[in-house]
Scaffold this motif. Structure first.
Motif, PDB file in Angstrom:
ATOM      1  N   LEU A 140       0.936  -1.159   0.118  1.00  0.00           N
ATOM      2  CA  LEU A 140      -0.386  -0.218  -0.018  1.00  0.00           C
ATOM      3  C   LEU A 140       0.760   1.425  -0.260  1.00  0.00           C
ATOM      4  O   LEU A 140       0.304   2.066  -0.640  1.00  0.00           O
ATOM      5  CB  LEU A 140      -1.081  -0.138   1.494  1.00  0.00           C
ATOM      6  CG  LEU A 140      -1.854  -1.298   1.220  1.00  0.00           C
ATOM      7  CD1 LEU A 140      -2.613  -1.293   2.525  1.00  0.00           C
ATOM      8  CD2 LEU A 140      -2.744  -1.263   0.154  1.00  0.00           C
TER       9      LEU A 140
ATOM     10  N   THR B  18       1.477   2.769  -9.864  1.00  0.00           N
ATOM     11  CA  THR B  18       0.718   1.642  -9.646  1.00  0.00           C
ATOM     12  C   THR B  18       0.722   0.346  -8.956  1.00  0.00           C
ATOM     13  O   THR B  18       1.046  -0.647 -10.058  1.00  0.00           O
ATOM     14  CB  THR B  18      -0.321   2.539 -10.980  1.00  0.00           C
ATOM     15  OG1 THR B  18      -0.175   2.947 -11.588  1.00  0.00           O
ATOM     16  CG2 THR B  18      -1.367   1.697 -10.629  1.00  0.00           C
ATOM     17  N   PRO B  19      -0.502  -0.134  -7.911  1.00  0.00           N
ATOM     18  CA  PRO B  19      -0.389  -1.589  -7.511  1.00  0.00           C
ATOM     19  C   PRO B  19      -0.855  -1.738  -8.613  1.00  0.00           C
ATOM     20  O   PRO B  19      -1.561  -1.833  -9.856  1.00  0.00           O
ATOM     21  CB  PRO B  19      -1.703  -1.449  -6.668  1.00  0.00           C
ATOM     22  CG  PRO B  19      -2.045  -0.440  -6.416  1.00  0.00           C
ATOM     23  CD  PRO B  19      -1.508   0.718  -7.574  1.00  0.00           C
ATOM     24  N   LYS B  20      -0.224  -3.428  -9.367  1.00  0.00           N
ATOM     25  CA  LYS B  20      -0.512  -4.752 -10.179  1.00  0.00           C
ATOM     26  C   LYS B  20      -1.749  -4.927  -9.401  1.00  0.00           C
ATOM     27  O   LYS B  20      -2.453  -5.896 -10.051  1.00  0.00           O
ATOM     28  CB  LYS B  20       0.855  -5.436  -9.755  1.00  0.00           C
ATOM     29  CG  LYS B  20       1.694  -4.893 -10.678  1.00  0.00           C
ATOM     30  CD  LYS B  20       2.858  -6.019 -10.457  1.00  0.00           C
ATOM     31  CE  LYS B  20       4.221  -5.468 -10.814  1.00  0.00           C
ATOM     32  NZ  LYS B  20       5.111  -6.256 -10.341  1.00  0.00           N
ATOM     33  N   TYR B  21      -2.312  -5.245  -8.218  1.00  0.00           N
ATOM     34  CA  TYR B  21      -2.850  -6.013  -7.536  1.00  0.00           C
ATOM     35  C   TYR B  21      -4.461  -5.203  -6.955  1.00  0.00           C
ATOM     36  O   TYR B  21      -4.292  -3.438  -6.182  1.00  0.00           O
ATOM     37  CB  TYR B  21      -2.800  -7.451  -6.517  1.00  0.00           C
ATOM     38  CG  TYR B  21      -1.675  -7.539  -6.823  1.00  0.00           C
ATOM     39  CD1 TYR B  21      -2.426  -9.136  -7.705  1.00  0.00           C
ATOM     40  CD2 TYR B  21      -0.438  -7.728  -6.373  1.00  0.00           C
ATOM     41  CE1 TYR B  21      -1.204 -10.033  -7.810  1.00  0.00           C
ATOM     42  CE2 TYR B  21       0.483  -8.195  -6.952  1.00  0.00           C
ATOM     43  CZ  TYR B  21      -0.051  -9.301  -7.399  1.00  0.00           C
ATOM     44  OH  TYR B  21       1.315  -9.993  -8.240  1.00  0.00           O
ATOM     45  N   ASP B  22      -5.931  -5.547  -6.723  1.00  0.00           N
ATOM     46  CA  ASP B  22      -6.412  -4.302  -6.555  1.00  0.00           C
ATOM     47  C   ASP B  22      -6.678  -4.735  -4.828  1.00  0.00           C
ATOM     48  O   ASP B  22      -7.556  -5.949  -5.153  1.00  0.00           O
ATOM     49  CB  ASP B  22      -8.199  -4.319  -7.339  1.00  0.00           C
ATOM     50  CG  ASP B  22      -8.950  -2.983  -6.945  1.00  0.00           C
ATOM     51  OD1 ASP B  22      -8.416  -2.354  -5.885  1.00  0.00           O
ATOM     52  OD2 ASP B  22     -10.068  -3.072  -7.199  1.00  0.00           O
ATOM     53  N   VAL B  23      -6.684  -4.205  -3.716  1.00  0.00           N
ATOM     54  CA  VAL B  23      -6.784  -4.652  -3.084  1.00  0.00           C
ATOM     55  C   VAL B  23      -8.018  -3.735  -1.820  1.00  0.00           C
ATOM     56  O   VAL B  23      -7.751  -2.784  -1.340  1.00  0.00           O
ATOM     57  CB  VAL B  23      -5.198  -5.008  -2.264  1.00  0.00           C
ATOM     58  CG1 VAL B  23      -4.890  -5.587  -0.359  1.00  0.00           C
ATOM     59  CG2 VAL B  23      -3.567  -5.987  -2.528  1.00  0.00           C
ATOM     60  N   PHE B  24      -8.548  -3.867  -1.201  1.00  0.00           N
ATOM     61  CA  PHE B  24      -9.693  -4.041  -0.234  1.00  0.00           C
ATOM     62  C   PHE B  24      -9.643  -4.928   0.786  1.00  0.00           C
ATOM     63  O   PHE B  24     -10.065  -6.010   1.131  1.00  0.00           O
ATOM     64  CB  PHE B  24     -11.024  -3.813  -0.788  1.00  0.00           C
ATOM     65  CG  PHE B  24     -12.372  -2.964  -0.129  1.00  0.00           C
ATOM     66  CD1 PHE B  24     -11.880  -2.442  -0.165  1.00  0.00           C
ATOM     67  CD2 PHE B  24     -13.356  -4.890   0.121  1.00  0.00           C
ATOM     68  CE1 PHE B  24     -13.065  -1.493   1.168  1.00  0.00           C
ATOM     69  CE2 PHE B  24     -14.069  -3.904   1.555  1.00  0.00           C
ATOM     70  CZ  PHE B  24     -13.987  -2.395   1.505  1.00  0.00           C
TER      71      PHE B  24
END
Length: 105
Positions: free
Chosen positions: A8, A13-19
């Motif tokens: 985080l 730009t992150p490679k994964y969409d983490v929620f």
């Protein structure tokens, strides 16, 4: 947890969409004891933070008492201003000790 924070904190730009849903998170069975300990301490933390934000000190009263050492009214005013603050500071200290003890266990 460390890897999540590392992910985080990156500027790219992150490679994964983490929620992560912190508001609705529930402790697992293995985390339950720690959760209850932390929850108990955090219940008091809001009150302590509010008291700290409202803390104004008694600098003026102390300065006036020092500047007028023979004026009994100034001495009493300083004492009456300082005494409740000493009790508040003790409460803050005891809370910090309690928090430290809970975090160590």
């Amino acid at each position: 947890m460390g890897n999540l924070l590392k992910l985080l904190s990156r500027d790219e730009t992150p490679k994964y969409d983490v929620f992560v849903d912190f508001e609705n998170a529930q402790p697992s069975e293995s985390e339950k004891d720690t959760y209850l300990i932390v929850q108990e301490v955090l219940q008091h933390s809001r009150d302590v933070l509010q008291e700290l934000q409202m803390y104004k000190g008694a600098g003026n009263e102390i300065r006036m008492a020092i500047a007028n050492p023979r004026n009994a009214t100034q001495q009493i005013r300083a004492w009456e201003s300082v005494l409740p603050l000493v009790y508040k500071l003790r409460q803050f200290y005891e809370f910090s000790q309690h928090l430290g003890n809970k975090l160590e266990s």
